[in-house]
Design a protein around this motif. Structure first.
Motif, short mmCIF file in Angstrom:
data_model
loop_
_atom_site.label_atom_id
_atom_site.label_comp_id
_atom_site.label_asym_id
_atom_site.label_seq_id
_atom_site.Cartn_x
_atom_site.Cartn_y
_atom_site.Cartn_z
N ASN A 270 10.02 37.73 -22.40
CA ASN A 270 11.36 37.81 -22.98
C ASN A 270 12.05 36.46 -23.15
O ASN A 270 13.25 36.40 -23.44
N ARG A 271 11.31 35.37 -22.97
CA ARG A 271 11.92 34.04 -23.10
C ARG A 271 10.87 33.05 -23.55
O ARG A 271 9.71 33.12 -23.11
N ALA A 272 11.25 32.11 -24.40
CA ALA A 272 10.30 31.13 -24.91
C ALA A 272 11.03 29.84 -25.28
O ALA A 272 12.23 29.85 -25.60
N VAL A 273 10.28 28.74 -25.21
CA VAL A 273 10.77 27.44 -25.63
C VAL A 273 9.78 26.90 -26.65
O VAL A 273 8.57 26.84 -26.39
N VAL A 274 10.30 26.51 -27.83
CA VAL A 274 9.45 26.07 -28.94
C VAL A 274 9.89 24.69 -29.40
O VAL A 274 11.10 24.43 -29.57
N LEU A 275 8.93 23.82 -29.59
CA LEU A 275 9.19 22.50 -30.14
C LEU A 275 8.93 22.53 -31.65
O LEU A 275 7.87 22.99 -32.10
N LEU A 276 9.91 22.02 -32.43
CA LEU A 276 9.79 22.07 -33.89
C LEU A 276 10.00 20.70 -34.50
O LEU A 276 10.88 19.93 -34.06
N PHE A 277 9.21 20.42 -35.50
CA PHE A 277 9.39 19.22 -36.31
C PHE A 277 9.95 19.66 -37.66
O PHE A 277 9.28 20.36 -38.42
N VAL A 278 11.19 19.27 -37.93
CA VAL A 278 11.92 19.78 -39.09
C VAL A 278 12.28 18.62 -40.02
O VAL A 278 12.84 17.60 -39.58
N ASP A 279 11.97 18.82 -41.28
CA ASP A 279 12.37 17.85 -42.32
C ASP A 279 13.64 18.38 -42.99
O ASP A 279 13.65 19.50 -43.52
N GLN A 280 14.70 17.57 -42.97
CA GLN A 280 15.95 17.93 -43.62
C GLN A 280 16.18 17.03 -44.84
O GLN A 280 16.23 15.81 -44.72
N ASN B 71 13.38 15.35 -38.17
CA ASN B 71 14.02 15.73 -36.92
C ASN B 71 13.03 16.47 -36.01
O ASN B 71 12.11 17.17 -36.47
N ARG B 72 13.27 16.27 -34.74
CA ARG B 72 12.48 16.98 -33.74
C ARG B 72 13.45 17.70 -32.82
O ARG B 72 14.32 17.07 -32.21
N VAL B 73 13.33 19.01 -32.73
CA VAL B 73 14.26 19.80 -31.93
C VAL B 73 13.49 20.72 -30.99
O VAL B 73 12.36 21.12 -31.27
N ARG B 74 14.15 20.99 -29.88
CA ARG B 74 13.60 21.96 -28.92
C ARG B 74 14.51 23.18 -28.93
O ARG B 74 15.69 23.09 -28.64
N MET B 75 13.92 24.32 -29.25
CA MET B 75 14.69 25.56 -29.39
C MET B 75 14.30 26.54 -28.27
O MET B 75 13.12 26.78 -28.02
N THR B 76 15.33 27.09 -27.65
CA THR B 76 15.12 28.12 -26.63
C THR B 76 15.50 29.47 -27.21
O THR B 76 16.56 29.61 -27.84
N LEU B 77 14.63 30.45 -27.01
CA LEU B 77 14.86 31.79 -27.56
C LEU B 77 14.74 32.83 -26.46
O LEU B 77 13.98 32.66 -25.49
N VAL B 78 15.50 33.91 -26.63
CA VAL B 78 15.42 35.05 -25.71
C VAL B 78 15.28 36.32 -26.54
O VAL B 78 15.78 36.40 -27.66
N ARG B 79 14.58 37.28 -25.95
CA ARG B 79 14.43 38.56 -26.64
C ARG B 79 15.64 39.44 -26.31
O ARG B 79 15.96 39.66 -25.14
N SER B 80 16.26 39.95 -27.35
CA SER B 80 17.43 40.80 -27.18
C SER B 80 17.37 41.94 -28.19
O SER B 80 17.36 41.68 -29.40
N GLY B 81 17.31 43.17 -27.69
CA GLY B 81 17.25 44.32 -28.59
C GLY B 81 16.01 44.32 -29.45
O GLY B 81 16.06 44.79 -30.59
N GLY B 82 14.91 43.78 -28.94
CA GLY B 82 13.68 43.75 -29.70
C GLY B 82 13.56 42.59 -30.66
O GLY B 82 12.55 42.46 -31.36
N GLU B 83 14.57 41.68 -30.71
CA GLU B 83 14.55 40.55 -31.62
C GLU B 83 14.67 39.25 -30.80
O GLU B 83 15.28 39.22 -29.73
#
Length: 218
Positions: free
Chosen positions: A172-182, A197-209
């Motif tokens: 139910n929890r994940a951390v993803v590293l992303l390389f993003v071109d803006q 850009n390089r960003v670190r995104m934290t995500l949680v599962r809520s209501g199946g999403e």
């Protein structure tokens, strides 16, 4: 006159005219069954444990083999159940990694892209994929910083994810590293500008999403 010697096997007959003497009285006869009728003497138990007769019977070899087989079956069943639980947990973790990574790539595009001509629509879409305290921070930043600047210079920002990698993930929890071109265009720029850009995104599962609960620029 000489006496005749008796011949073996012949009884002397009494002389003629003589009277036979009285027959000898028979003596007491021994009963032939006396030995059979005598009660048998008690048999003493063999020397040793006085409770030997009451000791329970030891299990036979076949019983021991059966007990060992049942114990082995129980061990195998428990091992199989444990392996099944672990396999399912690993499957769920792997599925969570894949889902979180895909969600992070989609949400990065939504959060980091906007057009001054329809900011309200872009910000509303972004608010649908954020949660928790980060949702409040995003709303404050976009209204106080991004909106005034984008409207002033007529900015159009388009984000594209170049690559991503899962740093860690649970069910139910994940951390993803992303390389993003803006890519940004505005009245202050002579032409499109590309920022890596390089960003670190934290995500949680809520209501199946999977929703974004934090974004850090690196």
């Amino acid at each position: 006159m000489a006496r005749q010697r008796p011949i073996a096997g012949h009884r002397n007959r009494p002389a003629a005219g003589s009277r036979p003497g009285p027959a000898p009285e028979p003596g007491p006869r021994l009963r032939g069954t006396a030995v059979l009728e005598r009660p048998a003497p008690p048999v003493d138990p063999p020397a040793g444990d006085p409770h030997e007769g009451s000791r329970p019977r030891r299990p036979a070899r076949a019983d021991l083999v059966l007990v060992a087989a049942l114990a082995l079956l129980l061990v195998l069943a428990a091992t199989a159940a444990l392996l099944t639980v672990r396999a399912r947990a690993e499957d769920r973790a792997e599925q969570a990694r894949a889902e979180a990574q895909a969600a992070a790539e989609r949400h990065a595009v939504t959060l980091l892209s906007y057009d001054h001509r329809h900011l309200e629509r872009d910000f509303a879409r972004a608010r649908e994929v954020v949660t928790g305290r980060f949702a409040d921070d995003y709303a404050t930043t976009t209204e106080r910083v991004v909106r005034p600047s984008a409207e002033e210079v007529k900015a159009v920002v388009t984000a594209e994810v170049a690559s991503s990698a899962v740093v860690r993930a649970a069910e139910n929890r994940a951390v993803v590293l992303l390389f993003v071109d803006q890519t940004t265009t505005s009245t202050r720029l002579e032409g499109p500008k590309v920022d890596l850009n390089r960003v670190r995104m934290t995500l949680v599962r809520s209501g199946g999403e999977w929703l974004v609960s934090g974004v850090d620029a690196l």
